[in-house]
Design a protein around this motif. Structure first.
Motif, short mmCIF file in Angstrom:
data_model
loop_
_atom_site.label_atom_id
_atom_site.label_comp_id
_atom_site.label_asym_id
_atom_site.label_seq_id
_atom_site.Cartn_x
_atom_site.Cartn_y
_atom_site.Cartn_z
N ASP A 39 58.49 -5.05 37.48
CA ASP A 39 58.65 -6.48 37.22
C ASP A 39 57.91 -7.36 38.23
O ASP A 39 57.78 -8.56 38.01
CB ASP A 39 60.14 -6.87 37.25
N VAL A 40 57.43 -6.79 39.32
CA VAL A 40 56.78 -7.58 40.38
C VAL A 40 55.32 -7.82 40.02
O VAL A 40 54.58 -6.89 39.70
CB VAL A 40 56.92 -6.87 41.74
N LEU A 41 54.91 -9.08 40.11
CA LEU A 41 53.53 -9.46 39.86
C LEU A 41 52.62 -8.78 40.88
O LEU A 41 52.89 -8.82 42.07
CB LEU A 41 53.39 -10.99 39.96
N GLY A 42 51.58 -8.14 40.41
CA GLY A 42 50.65 -7.44 41.28
C GLY A 42 50.81 -5.93 41.22
O GLY A 42 49.94 -5.19 41.68
N VAL A 43 51.92 -5.46 40.64
CA VAL A 43 52.11 -4.01 40.44
C VAL A 43 51.46 -3.67 39.11
O VAL A 43 51.88 -4.16 38.05
CB VAL A 43 53.60 -3.62 40.45
N HIS A 44 50.44 -2.84 39.17
CA HIS A 44 49.76 -2.44 37.94
C HIS A 44 50.49 -1.28 37.26
O HIS A 44 50.63 -1.25 36.04
CB HIS A 44 48.32 -2.05 38.23
N ALA A 45 50.94 -0.30 38.07
CA ALA A 45 51.60 0.89 37.53
C ALA A 45 52.35 1.59 38.64
O ALA A 45 52.19 1.26 39.81
CB ALA A 45 50.57 1.83 36.91
N LEU A 46 53.15 2.55 38.25
CA LEU A 46 53.84 3.42 39.21
C LEU A 46 53.33 4.83 39.03
O LEU A 46 53.02 5.25 37.91
CB LEU A 46 55.36 3.39 38.99
N GLY A 47 53.25 5.58 40.14
CA GLY A 47 52.78 6.95 40.11
C GLY A 47 51.32 7.05 40.46
O GLY A 47 50.57 6.07 40.40
N SER A 48 50.90 8.24 40.86
CA SER A 48 49.51 8.48 41.20
C SER A 48 48.66 8.53 39.93
O SER A 48 49.18 8.67 38.83
CB SER A 48 49.37 9.79 41.96
N ARG A 49 47.38 8.46 40.09
CA ARG A 49 46.47 8.54 38.94
C ARG A 49 46.67 9.86 38.21
O ARG A 49 46.71 9.90 36.98
CB ARG A 49 45.02 8.41 39.40
N THR A 50 46.83 10.95 38.95
CA THR A 50 47.04 12.27 38.35
C THR A 50 48.34 12.30 37.55
O THR A 50 48.36 12.78 36.42
CB THR A 50 47.09 13.35 39.45
N ALA A 51 49.41 11.76 38.13
CA ALA A 51 50.70 11.75 37.43
C ALA A 51 50.63 10.88 36.18
O ALA A 51 51.19 11.24 35.15
CB ALA A 51 51.80 11.24 38.36
N ARG A 52 49.93 9.75 36.27
CA ARG A 52 49.82 8.88 35.10
C ARG A 52 49.00 9.55 34.01
O ARG A 52 49.33 9.46 32.83
CB ARG A 52 49.23 7.53 35.50
N SER A 53 47.92 10.25 34.39
CA SER A 53 47.10 10.95 33.39
C SER A 53 47.88 12.07 32.72
O SER A 53 47.82 12.23 31.51
CB SER A 53 45.84 11.52 34.06
N ASP A 92 47.21 -4.29 41.63
CA ASP A 92 46.03 -4.95 41.07
C ASP A 92 45.10 -5.38 42.21
O ASP A 92 45.56 -5.81 43.27
CB ASP A 92 46.44 -6.17 40.26
N TYR A 93 43.80 -5.29 41.98
CA TYR A 93 42.82 -5.72 42.98
C TYR A 93 42.97 -7.21 43.25
O TYR A 93 43.20 -8.01 42.34
CB TYR A 93 41.39 -5.44 42.48
N GLY A 94 42.89 -7.57 44.52
CA GLY A 94 42.91 -8.98 44.91
C GLY A 94 44.26 -9.48 45.39
O GLY A 94 44.34 -10.56 45.97
N VAL A 95 45.32 -8.72 45.17
CA VAL A 95 46.64 -9.16 45.62
C VAL A 95 46.85 -8.70 47.06
O VAL A 95 46.21 -7.77 47.54
CB VAL A 95 47.79 -8.61 44.74
N LEU A 132 40.98 -1.79 39.85
CA LEU A 132 39.83 -2.68 39.89
C LEU A 132 39.62 -3.32 38.52
O LEU A 132 39.93 -2.70 37.49
CB LEU A 132 38.57 -1.91 40.30
N PRO A 133 39.10 -4.54 38.49
CA PRO A 133 38.95 -5.24 37.21
C PRO A 133 38.10 -4.48 36.19
O PRO A 133 38.38 -4.51 35.00
CB PRO A 133 38.26 -6.55 37.59
N GLU A 134 37.08 -3.75 36.64
CA GLU A 134 36.21 -3.05 35.70
C GLU A 134 36.73 -1.68 35.27
O GLU A 134 36.17 -1.06 34.37
CB GLU A 134 34.79 -2.90 36.27
N GLU A 135 37.81 -1.19 35.90
CA GLU A 135 38.37 0.09 35.51
C GLU A 135 39.13 -0.04 34.20
O GLU A 135 39.92 -0.95 34.02
CB GLU A 135 39.34 0.62 36.58
N GLU A 136 38.88 0.91 33.33
CA GLU A 136 39.58 0.91 32.06
C GLU A 136 40.96 1.54 32.26
O GLU A 136 41.10 2.57 32.90
CB GLU A 136 38.80 1.69 31.01
#
Length: 146
Positions: A39-53, A92-95, A132-136
Motif C-alpha cells: 500500500d505504500v507509494l514507491g513500493v513496486h513489488a515484494l520479493g526478489s526478481r528470482t522469486a517474482r519470476s 520505484d526508481y526516483g523515490v 527502472l522506468p524502461e524495465e518491462e
C-alpha cells in the motif's frame, strides 16, 4: 519469541478468565504485512526478481490459483504477544529509499498491531531491486504473451 505450538505456523493466545483462545496462523500475519507494505507509494513489488519470476511461472499453471502471492517477500515470526517481520521489497526508481522503507515499516507495524493485537518488535527491510522506468514489468509481459 515464545510459541505455544511448534512447526505448525499457528500461534495461540488467551487471557486468564477469557471465554476461549484466539489462534492466529503465521500466514495471516504474512498477508497483513504484505498488503500493508504494498500500500505504500514507491513500493513496486515484494520479493526478489528470482522469486517474482518463479511466482509468475507458478501462477501460469492451471489450478495454481489466481493473482500474485501476497506473502511473496514476507517472512514472520509470531509469538503469543509479539511478532517480528522481514520484508524484501523492490522500489520505484526516483523515490527516496529511506523514506519508502520508513513508511513501509510504519504501515506494517500499524496494520499488524491493529489487526492481530501482537506487538511488532521489528520490521527488517531489504531493498533487493529498483524498478527502472524502461524495465518491462512481468505483469505487462504476461499480458502481452497471453
Amino acid at each position: 519469541m515464545t510459541s505455544t505450538t511448534e512447526n505448525t505456523g499457528i500461534q495461540q493466545a488467551g487471557e486468564r478468565g477469557s471465554h476461549g483462545r484466539t489462534t492466529i496462523a503465521d500466514v495471516v500475519v504474512e498477508k497483513i504485512a504484505g498488503m500493508a507494505a504494498r500500500d505504500v507509494l514507491g513500493v513496486h513489488a515484494l520479493g526478489s526478481r528470482t522469486a517474482r519470476s518463479a511466482g509468475t511461472m507458478r501462477e501460469r499453471m492451471p489450478g495454481a490459483g489466481s493473482g500474485k502471492s501476497v506473502t511473496r517477500g514476507v517472512k514472520v515470526e509470531v509469538g503469543e504477544l509479539q511478532a517480528a517481520i522481514d520484508l524484501e521489497i523492490v522500489v520505484d526508481y526516483g523515490v527516496s529509499i529511506t523514506d519508502v522503507a520508513g513508511a513501509v515499516r510504519e504501515n506494517v507495524i500499524s496494520a499488524v498491531e491493529r489487526m492481530t493485537g501482537r506487538e511488532v518488535v521489528e520490521v527488517d527491510i531489504t531493498v533487493s531491486d529498483v524498478k527502472l522506468p524502461e524495465e518491462e514489468d512481468e505483469e505487462e509481459e504476461r499480458q502481452r504473451i497471453q
